[in-house]
Enzyme design. Structure first.
Site, PDB file in Angstrom:
ATOM      1  N   CYS A 178      -2.010  -1.799   1.281  1.00 24.57           N
ATOM      2  CA  CYS A 178      -2.308  -0.366   1.147  1.00 24.57           C
ATOM      3  C   CYS A 178      -3.791  -0.085   1.398  1.00 24.57           C
ATOM      4  CB  CYS A 178      -1.867   0.143  -0.228  1.00 24.57           C
ATOM      5  SG  CYS A 178      -1.829   1.968  -0.333  1.00 24.57           S
ATOM      6  N   ASP A 235      -3.368   1.755  -9.513  1.00 23.88           N
ATOM      7  CA  ASP A 235      -3.312   3.155  -9.915  1.00 23.88           C
ATOM      8  C   ASP A 235      -3.299   3.262 -11.425  1.00 23.88           C
ATOM      9  OD1 ASP A 235      -2.837   5.144  -7.501  1.00 23.88           O
ATOM     10  OD2 ASP A 235      -2.048   3.174  -7.030  1.00 23.88           O
TER      11      ASP A 235
HETATM   12  C1  RUB Z   1      -3.078   3.979  -3.067  1.00 22.81           C
HETATM   13  C2  RUB Z   1      -3.057   2.703  -3.840  1.00 22.81           C
HETATM   14  C3  RUB Z   1      -4.384   2.086  -4.177  1.00 22.81           C
HETATM   15  C4  RUB Z   1      -4.819   2.546  -5.572  1.00 22.81           C
HETATM   16  C5  RUB Z   1      -6.257   2.157  -5.874  1.00 22.81           C
HETATM   17  O1  RUB Z   1      -1.806   4.627  -3.036  1.00 22.81           O
HETATM   18  O2  RUB Z   1      -2.027   2.209  -4.244  1.00 22.81           O
HETATM   19  O3  RUB Z   1      -4.289   0.689  -4.171  1.00 22.81           O
HETATM   20  O4  RUB Z   1      -4.704   3.944  -5.701  1.00 22.81           O
HETATM   21  O5  RUB Z   1      -7.154   2.870  -5.054  1.00 22.81           O
HETATM   22  P1  RUB Z   1      -1.671   6.087  -2.396  1.00 22.81           P
HETATM   23  P2  RUB Z   1      -8.720   2.921  -5.399  1.00 22.81           P
HETATM   24  O6  RUB Z   1      -2.118   5.983  -0.958  1.00 22.81           O
HETATM   25  O7  RUB Z   1      -0.245   6.455  -2.553  1.00 22.81           O
HETATM   26  O8  RUB Z   1      -2.588   7.023  -3.180  1.00 22.81           O
HETATM   27  O9  RUB Z   1      -9.203   1.519  -5.470  1.00 22.81           O
HETATM   28  O10 RUB Z   1      -9.320   3.693  -4.267  1.00 22.81           O
HETATM   29  O11 RUB Z   1      -8.847   3.628  -6.716  1.00 22.81           O
END
Ligand code: RUB
Length: 303
Positions: free
Chosen positions: A127, A196
């Site tokens: 992701c 998340d």
């Molecule tokens: C994004 C996702 C990321 C986390 C952490 O999912 O799973 O790994 O949100 O992101 P989506 P960060 O694209 O559905 O939002 O490290 O930027 O907080």
């Protein structure tokens, strides 16, 4: 951006990733509160409540956004103000403080994570996590030479955001389809994914498919790290509530499916703490088991 515009962009994934979502939601709430007309504190509390509900409702699995908004909410409820100017300053200070907490935590976390990457390593990610790309880019800036393998991340291809950021930063990056992660595991030194939500039991919720990557890493004895500030902790999990897993529109998977076909589209899944080598946080690399103590030390206001 207004509250409505921000909520819509979050829903549509135009603003994605837990940290970006939390930052933009906090800014939108601050702007709304500073800009709205009111004459009684009751009206202020109403604007606060409806704005928070709109933002929080935009994505179900985002405790960092909820923690950030609640920080502003409690600062407002604890304070007294006598005029509009005093109120605007209170909101601006609360917004600045929480954004500073977000930035400090991320800067420290990225420093810790970058140390883990060494010359010659091959890292797998899934992701798009700004924490993970921040860590990788920091290691690259430190002059380290390593490779990244990253998944495209169906159905919304957030892997392309990761790919662009890493290629622009001069990182040797290879994209694979999600289902190829197991195939390449033998080439991987360790896995880095974002989060998340972090639960009181030390489990991690991240983009759908993360737990499959964790299982293949575990089976292949490849360390699996989660790069996450402690700000992703969800306090309601202490009291027994389960973190909600957002289910998204099935059009994202197939917009004109044959009639009668059922499609499910969960945005996230849960990786059990047993498969997690460590959480890379602002406190250092910690065991998922020790998350609650770490929250008590760093962010007692969250509890
Ligand atoms: C994004 C996702 C990321 C986390 C952490 O999912 O799973 O790994 O949100 O992101 P989506 P960060 O694209 O559905 O939002 O490290 O930027 O907080």
């Amino acid at each position: 951006m207004t509250i409505q515009e921000t909520a819509e962009k979050i829903k549509a994934l135009e603003i994605q990733g837990a940290t970006n979502i939390a930052v933009e939601a906090v800014k939108a709430l601050g702007k709304e509160l500073r800009g709205k007309e009111w004459s009684t504190s009751g009206q202020v509390y109403n604007i606060l409540k409806t704005s928070m509900e709109l933002l929080i409702g935009s994505r179900a699995t985002e405790p960092m956004m909820r923690n950030g908004l609640k920080y502003i909410d409690s600062r407002i409820h604890e304070a007294t103000w006598s005029n509009e100017m005093g109120f605007r300053k209170l909101v601006q200070d609360a917004e600045n403080n929480i954004l500073e907490i977000f930035t400090d935590a991320k800067t420290k976390m990225v420093e810790v994570g970058a140390k883990r990457i060494e010359n010659g390593d091959t890292v797998l990610t899934h992701c798009h996590s700004s924490g993970v790309t921040g860590t990788i880019i920091k290691a690259r800036e430190q002059g380290k030479d390593f490779k990244v393998i990253q998944t495209e991340t169906r159905p919304k291809y957030q892997g392309r955001i990761t790919a662009r950021e890493l290629v622009e930063a001069g990182v040797d990056t290879t994209m694979i389809v999600d289902s190829a992660a197991r195939h390449y595991m033998k080439e991987i030194d360790f896995v880095l994914v974002g989060a998340d939500a972090l639960t009181s039991e030390g489990n991690v919720i991240n983009k759908i498919g993360t737990s499959q990557v964790a299982l293949s890493a575990w089976e292949a004895r490849v360390p699996f790290y989660v790069v996450s500030t402690l700000l992703k902790f969800d306090p309601v999990t202490i009291h027994g509530a389960y973190e909600t897993i957002e289910e998204r529109n099935t059009d994202e998977i197939w917009s004109d499916p044959p009639e009668g076909l059922k499609i499910r589209n969960p945005a996230f899944d849960i990786t059990r703490r047993d498969y997690i080598h460590g959480l890379i946080t602002e406190e250092g690399i910690i065991s998922p088991h020790s998350i609650l103590e770490a929250i008590h030390r760093h962010y007692p206001w969250m509890l």
